[in-house]
Design an enzyme around this catalytic site. Sequence first.
Site, PDB file in Angstrom:
ATOM      1  N   GLU A   1      -7.189   4.423   7.492  1.00 32.79           N
ATOM      2  CA  GLU A   1      -7.082   5.865   7.206  1.00 32.79           C
ATOM      3  C   GLU A   1      -8.373   6.375   6.577  1.00 32.79           C
ATOM      4  OE1 GLU A   1      -3.349   5.425   5.170  1.00 32.79           O
ATOM      5  OE2 GLU A   1      -2.492   4.848   7.105  1.00 32.79           O
TER       6      GLU A   1
ATOM      7  N   GLU B   1      -5.672  -5.295  10.556  1.00 32.61           N
ATOM      8  CA  GLU B   1      -4.699  -4.218  10.702  1.00 32.61           C
ATOM      9  C   GLU B   1      -5.019  -3.406  11.959  1.00 32.61           C
ATOM     10  OE1 GLU B   1      -2.630  -2.910   6.961  1.00 32.61           O
ATOM     11  OE2 GLU B   1      -4.592  -1.974   6.812  1.00 32.61           O
TER      12      GLU B   1
ATOM     13  N   GLY C   1       1.861   2.353  10.688  1.00 30.38           N
ATOM     14  CA  GLY C   1       2.739   3.510  10.548  1.00 30.38           C
ATOM     15  C   GLY C   1       3.426   3.934  11.838  1.00 30.38           C
TER      16      GLY C   1
ATOM     17  N   LYS D   1      -0.083   4.212  -0.298  1.00 30.36           N
ATOM     18  CA  LYS D   1      -0.846   5.361   0.233  1.00 30.36           C
ATOM     19  C   LYS D   1      -0.733   6.554  -0.718  1.00 30.36           C
ATOM     20  CE  LYS D   1       0.217   3.620   4.788  1.00 30.36           C
ATOM     21  NZ  LYS D   1      -0.249   3.637   6.144  1.00 30.36           N
TER      22      LYS D   1
ATOM     23  N   HIS E   1      -9.770   0.760   4.637  1.00 29.56           N
ATOM     24  CA  HIS E   1      -8.475   0.978   5.285  1.00 29.56           C
ATOM     25  C   HIS E   1      -8.679   1.927   6.471  1.00 29.56           C
ATOM     26  CE1 HIS E   1      -4.397   2.371   6.023  1.00 29.56           C
ATOM     27  NE2 HIS E   1      -4.005   1.243   5.453  1.00 29.56           N
TER      28      HIS E   1
ATOM     29  N   ASN F   1       0.856  -1.192   0.000  1.00 26.60           N
ATOM     30  CA  ASN F   1       0.000   0.000   0.000  1.00 26.60           C
ATOM     31  C   ASN F   1       0.892   1.242   0.000  1.00 26.60           C
ATOM     32  OD1 ASN F   1      -1.927   1.951   0.333  1.00 26.60           O
ATOM     33  ND2 ASN F   1      -2.342   1.475   2.490  1.00 26.60           N
TER      34      ASN F   1
ATOM     35  N   SER G   1       3.040  -2.017  10.398  1.00 22.73           N
ATOM     36  CA  SER G   1       4.487  -1.945  10.635  1.00 22.73           C
ATOM     37  C   SER G   1       5.220  -3.245  10.290  1.00 22.73           C
ATOM     38  CB  SER G   1       4.780  -1.508  12.077  1.00 22.73           C
ATOM     39  OG  SER G   1       4.315  -0.189  12.279  1.00 22.73           O
TER      40      SER G   1
HETATM   41  C1  PEP Z   1      -0.998   0.080   5.781  1.00 20.04           C
HETATM   42  O1  PEP Z   1      -0.906   1.100   5.117  1.00 20.04           O
HETATM   43  O2  PEP Z   1      -1.969  -0.659   5.647  1.00 20.04           O
HETATM   44  C2  PEP Z   1       0.075  -0.262   6.717  1.00 20.04           C
HETATM   45  C3  PEP Z   1      -0.009  -1.383   7.366  1.00 20.04           C
HETATM   46  O3  PEP Z   1       1.090   0.647   6.869  1.00 20.04           O
HETATM   47  P1  PEP Z   1       2.501   0.394   7.621  1.00 20.04           P
HETATM   48  O4  PEP Z   1       3.071  -0.885   7.078  1.00 20.04           O
HETATM   49  O5  PEP Z   1       3.321   1.584   7.271  1.00 20.04           O
HETATM   50  O6  PEP Z   1       2.210   0.276   9.074  1.00 20.04           O
END
Ligand code: PEP
Length: 247
Positions: free
Chosen positions: A96, A167, A173, A10, A94, A8, A209
């Site tokens: 976000e 998630e 992040g 983003k 997601h 992803n 992460s």
């Molecule tokens: C994500 O964008 O779904 C995500 C898990 O980001 P990160 O790996 O940066 O935590």
Amino acid sequence: MKPIFAANWKMNGSLESINQLISSLLSQSLNSIAREVIIFPPSPYLLHTKKLLGNINWYVGGQNLSNFDQGAYTGEVAASMLRDLGCGYVLVGHSERRHVIGESCELVAQKFHKAIQHKLIPILCIGETLDERNAKETYNVIDKQLRSVLDLPTGAEILSKGIVAYEPVWAIGTGIAAKPNDVANLHGYIRTWLLENKVEDVPIIYGGSVTPDNAHELLLKPEINGVLVGGASLDANKFMEILKCIN
Ligand code: PEP
């Protein structure tokens, strides 16, 4: 079930940085037959990314889609447009989009349905915030987020055509990934929930992460069918290391 590696990106990148990232990924050899790799670029770069990938059997997907088919919905991207650009997948719900943009469970469910109608495979992102975790609400949050799709007409059939990404919001992040044992337990809970509701064969992947340092241990768990990688997927070497952590 092949392990899934989803990247992803983003709202990051430019034509130049994407050219560099893809050429660096493609310069490293990998037996991609054993993996399902899906790249989620920002929508203006979908076609460009798809073309750069050429004949390699990686997929591209949308980071979001509209719950409407077409028309006066300025700024939205229709499922049919994603299909037109060669997408096979789309992220839905997601964190976000849920917590920054404010999408409700009902809207996320409508988007999931729209994706299925247009033969896109939706990846339903679910997970609890830190406050919810501290309040021991994790299971309730997961139940509610899954149930919003299950409660659609023919919900079990629709849900069984997608992918679930667990998630935890506090892990996204932040550099603080959930512990592999905890993820495995949570995925076990999700698997049982799905089976009890007659939803079978849905891959359950983990995001939050993920890095080359923790991917191997996560992917060793049979309950974890793949990873959704954000930050580390913007670095060709890191993403490649994650891809190579299984044979
Ligand atoms: C994500 O964008 O779904 C995500 C898990 O980001 P990160 O790996 O940066 O935590």
